[in-house]
Write a protein that holds these residues in place. Structure first.
Motif, mmCIF file in Angstrom:
data_model
loop_
_atom_site.group_PDB
_atom_site.id
_atom_site.type_symbol
_atom_site.label_atom_id
_atom_site.label_comp_id
_atom_site.label_asym_id
_atom_site.label_seq_id
_atom_site.Cartn_x
_atom_site.Cartn_y
_atom_site.Cartn_z
ATOM 1 N N PRO A 78 -40.982 15.751 18.413
ATOM 2 C CA PRO A 78 -41.996 15.500 19.452
ATOM 3 C C PRO A 78 -41.561 14.477 20.491
ATOM 4 N N LYS A 79 -40.750 13.513 20.114
ATOM 5 C CA LYS A 79 -40.312 12.511 21.084
ATOM 6 C C LYS A 79 -39.463 13.147 22.172
ATOM 7 N N ALA A 92 -47.045 9.785 21.127
ATOM 8 C CA ALA A 92 -47.906 8.883 20.350
ATOM 9 C C ALA A 92 -48.288 9.485 19.006
ATOM 10 N N ALA A 93 -48.302 10.809 18.891
ATOM 11 C CA ALA A 93 -48.700 11.458 17.641
ATOM 12 C C ALA A 93 -47.656 11.340 16.547
ATOM 13 N N HIS A 95 -51.225 10.079 12.741
ATOM 14 C CA HIS A 95 -52.659 9.812 12.605
ATOM 15 C C HIS A 95 -53.402 11.094 12.950
ATOM 16 N N LEU A 96 -54.301 11.527 12.059
ATOM 17 C CA LEU A 96 -54.936 12.833 12.216
ATOM 18 C C LEU A 96 -55.697 12.974 13.538
ATOM 19 N N PRO A 97 -56.508 11.998 13.974
ATOM 20 C CA PRO A 97 -57.168 12.156 15.280
ATOM 21 C C PRO A 97 -56.184 12.285 16.447
ATOM 22 N N ALA A 146 -55.788 15.356 19.053
ATOM 23 C CA ALA A 146 -55.736 15.161 20.504
ATOM 24 C C ALA A 146 -54.484 15.789 21.090
ATOM 25 N N CYS A 147 -53.379 15.694 20.363
ATOM 26 C CA CYS A 147 -52.126 16.305 20.828
ATOM 27 C C CYS A 147 -52.273 17.819 20.912
#
Length: 210
Positions: free
Chosen positions: A39-40, A90-91, A95-97, A101-102
């Motif tokens: 992801p980065k 950031a994901a 963190h599940l939230p 959001a991602c």
């Protein structure tokens, strides 16, 4: 003999726990699958390509070569892709939230990239510059070489923009697919079997009455 038979029946009653039990539990490491998508790297690619597109469009707008009414939606859509790339980075904290959001932002980014691709196709098919002049002496129309070079450059940039938007769509779909695996929004969370082996209880020591 009767006493021994009673002891065997008592030992095999329903109150005794089984020696081997199989249960199904959720995989605690399923969130790690999101990191497999890099992801980065993909998020930085989304941000970099979108910034490049905004820079090119801003230069053409500053030179008066593009219509503001067309390019403003293009810039807004590119900003949404930048936000999606930032959320993807950031994901990484798993963190599940943030992962949810991602997923939502990647769906928005995919739609925004498709919208920008459509705009680029329209601009490629319908572009013209008022840099020709009419010669009243012989009644011919002349196109300066600079104008032709400008039209060629604009066509190349529109074609490049289509390719960039196609790459952004592919990146958004990839990140959204991995987020879907972790969030489990399309299917229930997979469970893995857990086998538990219990040692049999030690036999109680028997004391013979004297």
């Amino acid at each position: 003999m009767a006493a021994e038979g009673a002891a065997v029946e008592a030992g095999s009653g329903p109150d005794q726990s089984p020696l081997v039990s199989v249960t199904f539990q959720r995989d605690p490491a399923r969130k790690q699958k999101y990191l497999e998508s890099e992801p980065k790297a993909l998020g930085i690619t989304q941000i970099g390509l979108s910034v490049f597109q905004i820079s090119v469009v801003s230069v053409f707008m500053a030179r008066g070569l593009d219509h503001v009414s067309v390019e403003i939606p293009f810039i807004i859509a590119s900003l949404l892709v930048i936000i999606a790339g930032s959320v993807a980075i950031a994901a990484q904290n798993l963190h599940l939230p943030t992962l949810k959001a991602c997923l939502g932002m990647q769906i928005v980014a995919c739609s925004a990239s498709l919208f920008n691709m459509l705009l680029a196709v329209i601009k490629l098919e319908d572009h013209s510059f008022s840099c020709w002049y009419f010669n009243e002496i012989n009644g011919t129309v002349h196109f300066p070489s600079l104008c032709r070079q400008l039209e060629d450059a604009y066509s190349h940039l529109c074609s490049e923009s289509i390719l960039v938007q196609a790459a952004l769509v592919a990146i958004s779909i990839t990140l959204a697919a991995y987020c879907c695996k972790v969030v489990n929004c399309c299917s229930p969370a997979p469970k893995m079997p857990v086998i538990t082996v219990q040692a049999p209880p030690a036999p109680a020591a028997r004391t013979d009455a004297v």
